[in-house]
Design a protein around this motif. Structure first.
Motif, PDB file in Angstrom:
ATOM      1  N   THR A 120       0.828  -1.212   0.000  1.00 49.31           N
ATOM      2  CA  THR A 120       0.000   0.000   0.000  1.00 49.31           C
ATOM      3  C   THR A 120       0.857   1.253   0.000  1.00 49.31           C
ATOM      4  O   THR A 120       0.522   2.259  -0.640  1.00 49.31           O
ATOM      5  N   GLU A 121       1.976   1.196   0.683  1.00 44.24           N
ATOM      6  CA  GLU A 121       2.864   2.359   0.718  1.00 44.24           C
ATOM      7  C   GLU A 121       3.470   2.631  -0.650  1.00 44.24           C
ATOM      8  O   GLU A 121       3.691   3.788  -1.032  1.00 44.24           O
ATOM      9  N   TYR A 122       3.760   1.585  -1.396  1.00 43.10           N
ATOM     10  CA  TYR A 122       4.263   1.792  -2.755  1.00 43.10           C
ATOM     11  C   TYR A 122       3.160   2.318  -3.670  1.00 43.10           C
ATOM     12  O   TYR A 122       3.394   3.184  -4.513  1.00 43.10           O
ATOM     13  N   ARG A 123       1.946   1.788  -3.499  1.00 42.70           N
ATOM     14  CA  ARG A 123       0.846   2.190  -4.381  1.00 42.70           C
ATOM     15  C   ARG A 123       0.523   3.663  -4.236  1.00 42.70           C
ATOM     16  O   ARG A 123       0.266   4.362  -5.231  1.00 42.70           O
ATOM     17  N   TYR A 124       0.495   4.166  -3.013  1.00 43.91           N
ATOM     18  CA  TYR A 124       0.152   5.562  -2.771  1.00 43.91           C
ATOM     19  C   TYR A 124       1.385   6.439  -2.561  1.00 43.91           C
ATOM     20  O   TYR A 124       1.263   7.572  -2.098  1.00 43.91           O
TER      21      TYR A 124
END
Length: 274
Positions: A86-90
């Protein structure tokens, strides 16, 4: 007969689980005894060896009662993977590494959190579920293979440990692949799918043993409570609840995969540009 015997009438009864097929007792057979001289003549038939999973059509083990492990594994894998992907996605990962440039330490901190929380929650669930299911199944008249208190504790604590280590594995795979769907699929395929294929008769016995020896699914051997009897010839396969590895060895296989995945994830985190 020697020694001090209590006074009274001798009595006899057929022993077993009060079913004609228990432990190989022939259907329709019966036993009995008649006095003869100073003793008795006893007749009957049956199997004096310990009962195995193949002998009983309807029976259960304490490990069977932890069937909620499989849906729990999928939930844990999804949550642990999203902690990283999720941290990479956002694009929040830049802020995380800016706050703490030590990328390896960030990975270890995340692993400690997801592993620790998973272990505590699933241990509470396993400890609460085991005695409840044991009482319910025995109340229904289903034969329960015996297990020592130590075996029950090992199955409960081991299940929580397997879920916790699998969560760390999922976190590491998420850091390596950086895509949620791909990472979840990979971890489910190597942890949940092999065990389901081995426990249900989809694979030949040799293949079932192999997948529960060399894949992370070997960790679920911690739930095994059945005993292999060298004097009893039966089908000792994962489908019958007999794992090829001991609980400790199976858990070590899962831990080895997790350590390798964590090490690779740490290296890639240091080398790749976020």
């Amino acid at each position: 007969m020697t020694g001090a015997w209590p006074a009274g009438e001798w009595a006899g009864e057929q022993r077993g689980a009060e079913t004609a097929t228990f432990a190989g007792y022939p259907r329709g057979a019966s036993g009995g005894y008649v006095p003869e001289g100073d003793g008795f003549v006893v007749t009957g038939s049956g199997d004096l060896a310990p009962a195995t999973r193949g002998d009983l059509a309807v029976a259960a083990t304490p490990g069977d009662l932890l069937f909620g492990t499989f849906p729990a594994l999928i939930v844990v894998v999804v949550i642990a993977t999203l902690m990283m992907t999720t941290e990479y996605r956002y694009r929040l990962i830049r802020g995380t590494f800016s706050a703490h440039p030590g990328r390896g330490w960030v990975l270890l901190a995340k692993a400690a959190v997801v592993g620790g929380v998973t272990f505590v929650i699933t241990l509470i669930a396993a400890v609460a579920a085991m005695p409840l299911w044991l009482r319910l199944v025995r109340g229904l008249g289903v034969y329960m293979f015996p297990a020592t208190p130590a075996d029950l504790v090992r199955a409960e604590v081991g299940t929580a440990a397997v879920l916790a280590v699998t969560a760390v594995l999922a976190l590491a795979v998420g850091a390596i692949l950086r895509r949620s769907a791909t990472a979840v699929t990979v971890v489910v395929v190597v942890t949940v799918l092999p065990h389901l294929l081995a426990r249900f008769p989809f694979l030949p016995a040799s293949a079932a043993r192999w997948v529960t020896e060399v894949t992370p699914a070997a960790g679920l051997a911690v739930q095994q409570t059945l005993i292999r009897y060298p004097q009893v010839d039966t089908v000792y396969t994962p489908a019958n609840g007999y794992f090829p590895l001991s609980p400790g060895a199976g858990f070590a296989v899962l831990c080895a995969y997790t350590v390798v995945a964590l090490a690779l994830a740490a290296v890639l985190l240091r080398r790749r540009d976020v």
